[in-house]
Design a protein around this motif. Structure first.
Motif: not given
Lengths: 298, 276
Positions: A156, A160, A164, A166, A259, A261-262, A264, A269-270, B8, B38, B42-44, B157-158, B262-263, B265-266, B269
């Motif tokens: 799992w 996840s 979520a 990269c 990537t 700096r892929g 965030t 945190a997650w 965030f 931002s 998929q990317q920062q 986290n959110t 992204k939030d 997606a998490w 999950a």
């Protein structure tokens, strides 16, 4: 055990800098409330469907042109003010004497504001970074004889993080055993198979020791700049970013991404939350098995 | 235990000015280097910009066009009504142009919110509502632990202030809810269950996201006042290759547009954890 602290009541501290909340602008929205008169088990959902926000969709799709829109509007209004003056035969003198020039000055001020806002929007346009396809082979190496609950938890966690973020590779080492190596892995030069994790080498290396001492997550945003790269030979050679997450005192999770700096800050945190959960679960499982093996030895 | 309110994106700002913080009434413009990250998929999207801004902490410059629009627009109207004698046509044209520019400026921050790289509103605590933590007693210990952990992590986290997870009818509710206070835990659980059945949330088949939840449109009284975003994710249960909806996960926040892709997606999950 650590998991028990999650059950304590949490106190959300009051945010001292509470922002004055503005009511949102009321743009026309289409809200359809669905009502259902059936009363079977379970009751049908009665509530509105989410509405489409046309403005938001338009702006997100045409990001670039919306960014430069205020500049065009401001520039066009500047010219319009001057043209208006010229057409009506008044000299373009910027003083506050007559009400005409006052109105012109205010319109000019607004045009300049728009211009500047457009410039600010253009300057904060984010740079997009393209992901790099990792070179290697797909692998899924699991430690045999793991209890089913642990296995499902590890898988799992992989699903996840894969969905979520990269992330393309995941390695979990706990108690000196490599429990999981999944995703893309480096190809070993002789055979067409994945390079397996050498846990002794990993745990005596500086990468692991550094993370173990600091007990905090380590984020290597651009792996090519990092000298300890050689201690992670099992990751594909062109892995762009790596997160090293300690699992309590006894383990580490190595997460490779495609990537620069892929990951965030939200991802970090997650991942640290998932790391704590895995540590709690694995710690309990290994503690039990240690007790069982001690009893059988006796 | 304290929880970290994670706003965030997290962006460290450091200004280049050398003087102390006495710039309250100053209109000097300082140059700052900012590193902003931002909320892209998929990317920062890391960007370092040189951005001109007033050095006033706590002032959100992105709303400046709106204030200027209101201010200058009212000045134009004032000028119009205090003008003596017949107003010339060219002045009327100027004023019309000025007013339309003012309207456009007022709307600018709203458009700017949807551009990539814009900041997400921080959450604030709702005015009314009780902080509760209710978990059904008729489920196993390991599931209780998982639910407690999942709700804790979602709150941390959110920008969520209220979370509810329902698995086959058994609820775990945590955060700020608009429920009657002073009720014993068992009754509270049943009260939530009744309300949830009323709304029929167990029957939701796909994810629902309301980024601008206006309290009057939905009649979900159990959510506290001041809730601006709501996200519902159904839990899918695989039995013999047929998918059945087995419950749902609901998160609510007091910030508008709180759940980025992204939030979500998490959160999906997290919901997968309680699958079948």
């Amino acid at each position: 055990m650590e998991a028990a602290r999650f059950i304590n009541q949490i106190q959300i501290p009051k945010n001292p800098n509470r922002r004055f909340s503005r009511p949102p602008l009321d743009f026309p929205r289409i809200i359809r409330a669905s009502s259902s008169s059936t009363s079977q088990e379970p009751k049908s959902y009665r509530g509105p469907k989410p509405s489409k926000n046309l403005v938001a969709d338009f702006v997100s799709r045409n990001d670039d042109s919306v960014r430069s829109l205020p500049i065009y509007v401001g520039g066009a209004s500047l010219l319009a003010v001057l043209f208006n003056r010229a057409v009506s035969g008044i000299a373009p003198v910027a003083d506050a004497s007559s009400s005409q020039s006052r109105a012109d000055l205010l319109a000019l001020g607004l045009a300049v504001t728009n211009l500047l806002t457009g410039l600010v929007w253009l300057s904060i346009r984010p740079k997009t970074i393209t992901p790099v396809e990792p070179e290697g082979v797909d692998c899924k190496v699991l430690e045999p004889n793991l209890p089913a609950s642990i296995l499902s938890e590890l898988l799992w966690a992989w699903e996840s993080i894969k969905v979520a973020t990269c992330c393309k590779s995941l390695v979990i080492v706990y108690n000196g055993i490599c429990l999981l190596q999944i995703g893309m892995a480096a190809k070993s030069p002789d055979a067409n198979k994945a390079v397996l994790v050498n846990t002794d080498k990993l745990m005596t290396g500086s990468v692991y020791q550094g993370v173990f001492k600091s007990k905090a997550q380590s984020y290597l945003a651009n792996l090519s700049l990092y000298p300890g790269r050689s201690e992670l030979p099992f990751l594909p050679p062109n892995t762009q970013a790596v997160i090293l997450q300690p699992l309590g005192d006894k383990g580490i999770a190595v997460i490779g991404g495609n990537t620069i700096r892929g990951f965030t800050s939200s991802d970090q945190a997650w991942i640290s939350s998932i790391g704590e959960k895995l540590d709690a679960t694995l710690g309990r499982c290994f503690l039990d098995s240690d007790e069982i093996s001690q009893e059988t030895d006796r | 235990m304290s929880i970290q309110i994670c706003s965030f994106p997290l962006h460290p700002r450091f200004s280049l000015r050398a003087c102390s913080q006495t710039a309250a009434r100053s209109t000097r413009i300082f140059a700052r280097t900012e590193n902003e990250s931002s909320r892209s998929d998929q990317q920062q999207l890391n960007l370092s910009v040189l951005r001109f801004t007033f050095g006033i902490p706590g002032l959100d410059e992105s709303y400046l066009p709106r204030w200027i629009g209101y201010g200058f627009g009212s000045l134009i109207l004032l000028n119009h009504f205090s003008a003596s004698a017949p107003i010339s046509e060219s002045q009327l044209r100027s004023e019309a142009l000025g007013l339309s520019l003012a309207a456009f400026s007022i709307a600018l921050p709203y458009f700017g919110k949807f551009l990539k790289g814009s900041e997400v509103e921080k959450r604030s605590l709702p005015d009314e509502g009780e902080q509760v933590f209710v978990i059904s007693s008729s489920i196993g210990d390991s599931l209780k632990e998982d639910l407690a952990w999942a709700t804790y992590v979602l709150l941390r986290n959110t920008s969520t202030v209220a979370v509810m997870i329902s698995i086959q009818g058994e609820l775990c509710v945590r955060g700020y809810w608009n429920c009657p206070g002073q009720m014993p835990k068992a009754q509270l659980h049943d009260w939530f269950k009744r309300n949830v059945d009323e709304i029929g949330l167990a029957d939701v088949k796909e994810t629902l996201y309301f980024p601008q939840y206006a309290g009057s449109a939905l009649s979900w009284d159990i959510l506290p006042d001041g809730t601006r975003s709501v996200f519902v994710q159904p839990l899918v249960h695989n039995i013999d290759e047929s998918e059945k909806m087995d419950g749902f996960l609901l998160v609510a926040s007091t910030a508008g547009y709180a759940y980025s892709d992204k939030d979500r997606a998490w959160i999906g999950a997290m919901a997968d954890k309680f699958r079948g």
